[in-house]
Write a protein that holds these residues in place. Structure first.
Motif, PDB file in Angstrom:
ATOM      1  N   SER A  52      30.503 -42.424  -7.915  1.00 25.36           N
ATOM      2  CA  SER A  52      31.867 -41.943  -7.725  1.00 25.36           C
ATOM      3  C   SER A  52      32.492 -42.694  -6.551  1.00 25.36           C
ATOM      4  CB  SER A  52      31.875 -40.442  -7.429  1.00 25.36           C
ATOM      5  OG  SER A  52      33.170 -39.994  -7.054  1.00 25.36           O
ATOM      6  N   LEU A  53      33.824 -42.751  -6.549  1.00 26.58           N
ATOM      7  CA  LEU A  53      34.547 -43.316  -5.413  1.00 26.58           C
ATOM      8  C   LEU A  53      35.451 -42.254  -4.803  1.00 26.58           C
ATOM      9  CD1 LEU A  53      35.186 -46.811  -6.964  1.00 26.58           C
ATOM     10  CD2 LEU A  53      33.813 -46.345  -4.928  1.00 26.58           C
ATOM     11  N   ASP A  54      34.879 -41.057  -4.713  1.00 27.25           N
ATOM     12  CA  ASP A  54      35.535 -39.905  -4.090  1.00 27.25           C
ATOM     13  C   ASP A  54      34.564 -39.390  -3.029  1.00 27.25           C
ATOM     14  OD1 ASP A  54      36.295 -37.259  -3.418  1.00 27.25           O
ATOM     15  OD2 ASP A  54      37.184 -36.904  -5.377  1.00 27.25           O
ATOM     16  N   ASP A  55      34.953 -39.447  -1.771  1.00 26.32           N
ATOM     17  CA  ASP A  55      34.035 -39.059  -0.686  1.00 26.32           C
ATOM     18  C   ASP A  55      33.546 -37.621  -0.812  1.00 26.32           C
ATOM     19  OD1 ASP A  55      33.632 -41.388   0.869  1.00 26.32           O
ATOM     20  OD2 ASP A  55      35.628 -41.194   1.757  1.00 26.32           O
ATOM     21  N   LYS A  56      34.406 -36.727  -1.314  1.00 24.97           N
ATOM     22  CA  LYS A  56      33.984 -35.333  -1.468  1.00 24.97           C
ATOM     23  C   LYS A  56      32.898 -35.204  -2.534  1.00 24.97           C
ATOM     24  CE  LYS A  56      38.414 -33.344   0.006  1.00 24.97           C
ATOM     25  NZ  LYS A  56      39.585 -32.527  -0.393  1.00 24.97           N
ATOM     26  N   VAL A  57      33.040 -35.937  -3.601  1.00 24.97           N
ATOM     27  CA  VAL A  57      32.033 -35.912  -4.661  1.00 24.97           C
ATOM     28  C   VAL A  57      30.723 -36.542  -4.174  1.00 24.97           C
ATOM     29  CG1 VAL A  57      31.464 -36.761  -6.975  1.00 24.97           C
ATOM     30  CG2 VAL A  57      33.765 -35.887  -6.497  1.00 24.97           C
ATOM     31  N   LEU A  58      30.828 -37.640  -3.466  1.00 25.22           N
ATOM     32  CA  LEU A  58      29.625 -38.284  -2.927  1.00 25.22           C
ATOM     33  C   LEU A  58      28.872 -37.349  -1.982  1.00 25.22           C
ATOM     34  CD1 LEU A  58      30.989 -41.884  -2.175  1.00 25.22           C
ATOM     35  CD2 LEU A  58      29.531 -41.173  -4.074  1.00 25.22           C
ATOM     36  N   ALA A  59      29.608 -36.590  -1.185  1.00 25.05           N
ATOM     37  CA  ALA A  59      28.969 -35.653  -0.261  1.00 25.05           C
ATOM     38  C   ALA A  59      28.246 -34.544  -1.022  1.00 25.05           C
ATOM     39  CB  ALA A  59      30.013 -35.062   0.684  1.00 25.05           C
ATOM     40  N   LYS A  60      28.882 -34.011  -2.073  1.00 22.75           N
ATOM     41  CA  LYS A  60      28.246 -32.950  -2.860  1.00 22.75           C
ATOM     42  C   LYS A  60      26.971 -33.443  -3.548  1.00 22.75           C
ATOM     43  CE  LYS A  60      31.894 -29.621  -3.999  1.00 22.75           C
ATOM     44  NZ  LYS A  60      31.074 -28.432  -3.708  1.00 22.75           N
ATOM     45  N   ALA A  61      26.991 -34.715  -3.939  1.00 21.40           N
ATOM     46  CA  ALA A  61      25.824 -35.288  -4.599  1.00 21.40           C
ATOM     47  C   ALA A  61      24.756 -35.737  -3.608  1.00 21.40           C
ATOM     48  CB  ALA A  61      26.253 -36.478  -5.462  1.00 21.40           C
ATOM     49  N   GLY A  92      31.145 -36.241 -14.695  1.00 23.52           N
ATOM     50  CA  GLY A  92      30.566 -34.901 -14.682  1.00 23.52           C
ATOM     51  C   GLY A  92      29.795 -34.549 -13.437  1.00 23.52           C
ATOM     52  N   MET A  93      30.012 -35.261 -12.335  1.00 25.96           N
ATOM     53  CA  MET A  93      29.288 -34.963 -11.097  1.00 25.96           C
ATOM     54  C   MET A  93      29.802 -33.681 -10.454  1.00 25.96           C
ATOM     55  SD  MET A  93      28.907 -38.753  -9.420  1.00 25.96           S
ATOM     56  CE  MET A  93      27.851 -38.158  -8.083  1.00 25.96           C
ATOM     57  N   PRO A  94      29.005 -33.022  -9.628  1.00 24.35           N
ATOM     58  CA  PRO A  94      29.464 -31.820  -8.928  1.00 24.35           C
ATOM     59  C   PRO A  94      30.729 -32.107  -8.129  1.00 24.35           C
ATOM     60  CG  PRO A  94      27.100 -32.061  -8.679  1.00 24.35           C
ATOM     61  CD  PRO A  94      27.587 -33.320  -9.331  1.00 24.35           C
ATOM     62  N   PRO A 130      26.877 -40.219 -18.246  1.00 28.77           N
ATOM     63  CA  PRO A 130      27.215 -38.803 -18.056  1.00 28.77           C
ATOM     64  C   PRO A 130      26.116 -38.144 -17.225  1.00 28.77           C
ATOM     65  CG  PRO A 130      26.227 -39.107 -20.210  1.00 28.77           C
ATOM     66  CD  PRO A 130      26.281 -40.479 -19.565  1.00 28.77           C
ATOM     67  N   LEU A 131      26.499 -37.248 -16.350  1.00 25.96           N
ATOM     68  CA  LEU A 131      25.508 -36.565 -15.519  1.00 25.96           C
ATOM     69  C   LEU A 131      24.747 -35.541 -16.359  1.00 25.96           C
ATOM     70  CD1 LEU A 131      24.272 -36.053 -12.729  1.00 25.96           C
ATOM     71  CD2 LEU A 131      26.015 -34.324 -12.366  1.00 25.96           C
ATOM     72  N   LEU A 132      23.432 -35.648 -16.333  1.00 26.52           N
ATOM     73  CA  LEU A 132      22.557 -34.699 -17.020  1.00 26.52           C
ATOM     74  C   LEU A 132      21.774 -33.902 -15.990  1.00 26.52           C
ATOM     75  CD1 LEU A 132      21.060 -37.080 -19.755  1.00 26.52           C
ATOM     76  CD2 LEU A 132      23.113 -35.651 -19.910  1.00 26.52           C
ATOM     77  N   PRO A 144      27.473 -28.207 -16.231  1.00 28.69           N
ATOM     78  CA  PRO A 144      27.665 -29.594 -16.678  1.00 28.69           C
ATOM     79  C   PRO A 144      28.801 -29.696 -17.685  1.00 28.69           C
ATOM     80  CG  PRO A 144      25.762 -28.622 -17.760  1.00 28.69           C
ATOM     81  CD  PRO A 144      26.232 -27.611 -16.753  1.00 28.69           C
ATOM     82  N   LEU A 145      29.305 -30.905 -17.845  1.00 29.51           N
ATOM     83  CA  LEU A 145      30.349 -31.135 -18.837  1.00 29.51           C
ATOM     84  C   LEU A 145      29.826 -30.888 -20.238  1.00 29.51           C
ATOM     85  CD1 LEU A 145      32.023 -34.512 -17.728  1.00 29.51           C
ATOM     86  CD2 LEU A 145      32.966 -32.206 -17.485  1.00 29.51           C
ATOM     87  N   ALA A 146      30.709 -30.356 -21.096  1.00 29.39           N
ATOM     88  CA  ALA A 146      30.409 -30.320 -22.516  1.00 29.39           C
ATOM     89  C   ALA A 146      30.475 -31.742 -23.047  1.00 29.39           C
ATOM     90  CB  ALA A 146      31.422 -29.431 -23.237  1.00 29.39           C
TER      91      ALA A 146
END
Length: 333
Positions: free
Chosen positions: A120-129, A159-161, A187-189, A207-209
């Motif tokens: 991801s290129l979103d700092d918030k998403v990277l932190a959650k992961a 589909g990341m957190p 896709p995130l599994l 998770p994403l459908a």
């Protein structure tokens, strides 16, 4: 040309991301030098000797390994290069394990392509992961890799957190701006024995459908190929160990994820064109298509055709195979 894969699962990674159980994903239990030698010997019995191949280090963060071990592993591929079996090497790593010294080493050993596990290129998403690096780190690593003349690859996930569609769209725009040569989309599994598995079991992560994962991956794929990025993989390789019962706890896994995504992109193109014709009063539309596109045009179990028929219920859609078409054309009659 084919790939000679060498798995170094989780080796070199400074920590475990919430979604990662690399031993399950890669199917290789050890990153030892002897393990790499065994893998090379195995694949040499399969590949043709009449073509040049590419050796690829997968699984771990190659440049996070001890520099001496990196060099020992690269000596193995040097031997393949000198024998004329391969003409290049590729590897994957983390953006925070890229610097000039590491790249100088790789350049001496016939490495041509470096793929960054960006996700991801979103700092918030990277932190959650719990990725342990920032978006700025990705930009810096990508620029340095390109300055050394390597081909650059980006590995991205849907589909990341904490990643909604808006975040994915922002990541897509940033990925395009980096101008990679190649990309992979996963896709995130939810894989067993990962921190994410615990969050899933507690109901903290959903998770994403499959339908949503296909839609988001199609958005990313379409915009990457529009700027001539070669998307070389969509979806995880459905190998024997990954698909063993109980390994995948949840998530949008499909053995033909790439076909689903490409079919969705094609459906979007058809839908846009039919919309234009409908606005001009069309009551019958002819779709002429190259026969090689038929499965993607129809979609699995005719899902694309059924969608378009429902979407344009007042328009008769006439599908005609036409080998003279490079791809397809949509015309009003």
């Amino acid at each position: 040309m084919s790939i000679i894969p060498i798995f170094i699962p989780h080796a070199g990674c400074p920590h475990q991301c919430v979604f990662c159980n690399q031993k399950t994903i890669s199917g290789q239990k050890t990153a030892a030098l002897e393990g790499a030698k065994e893998q090379i010997d195995k694949w040499l019995s399969y590949v043709s000797s009449n073509a040049k191949h590419e050796a690829a280090f997968y699984g771990g963060s190659f440049t996070g390994l001890d520099m001496n071990l990196q060099e020992e592993l690269l000596h193995l591929t040097d031997d393949l290069y000198e024998k004329g079996i391969i003409d290049s090497v590729r590897l994957s790593t983390r953006p925070d394990y890229i610097d000039a010294a590491r790249l100088e080493l790789l350049a001496k050993h016939h490495v041509k392509t470096i793929e960054l596990g960006v996700q991801s290129l979103d700092d918030k998403v990277l932190a959650k992961a719990e990725r342990g690096h920032s978006v700025e780190c990705v930009y810096q690593a990508a620029e340095l890799i390109k300055s050394f003349g390597f081909k650059l690859g980006l590995q991205l996930m849907v589909g990341m957190p904490g990643q909604d569609f808006a975040s994915l769209k922002d990541t897509t725009a940033k990925a395009v701006s980096i101008k990679p040569d190649i990309a992979r989309i996963y896709p995130l599994l939810v894989i067993k024995n990962t921190p994410l598995a615990k969050s899933y079991e507690l109901g903290e992560f959903v998770p994403l459908a499959l339908e949503d994962a296909v839609e988001q991956a199609a958005y990313l794929y379409e915009r990457l190929i529009a700027v001539n990025v070669n998307v070389i993989r969509i979806g995880l390789q459905p190998d024997e160990e990954l698909c063993e019962p109980g390994n995948i706890l949840a998530g949008p896994f499909h053995p033909s994820m790439g076909e689903l995504v490409k079919a969705r992109v094609l459906r979007g193109s058809l839908e846009n064109r039919i919309c234009e014709l409908a606005m001009n009063g069309a009551r019958k539309v002819v779709i002429r298509f190259n026969p090689r596109l038929e499965s993607k045009l129809r979609g699995q179990k005719n899902v694309n055709l059924l969608y378009l028929q429902k979407r344009f219920k007042d328009i008769y859609l006439d599908l005609q195979k036409d080998a003279s078409q490079e791809n397809f054309s949509v015309e009003m009659l």
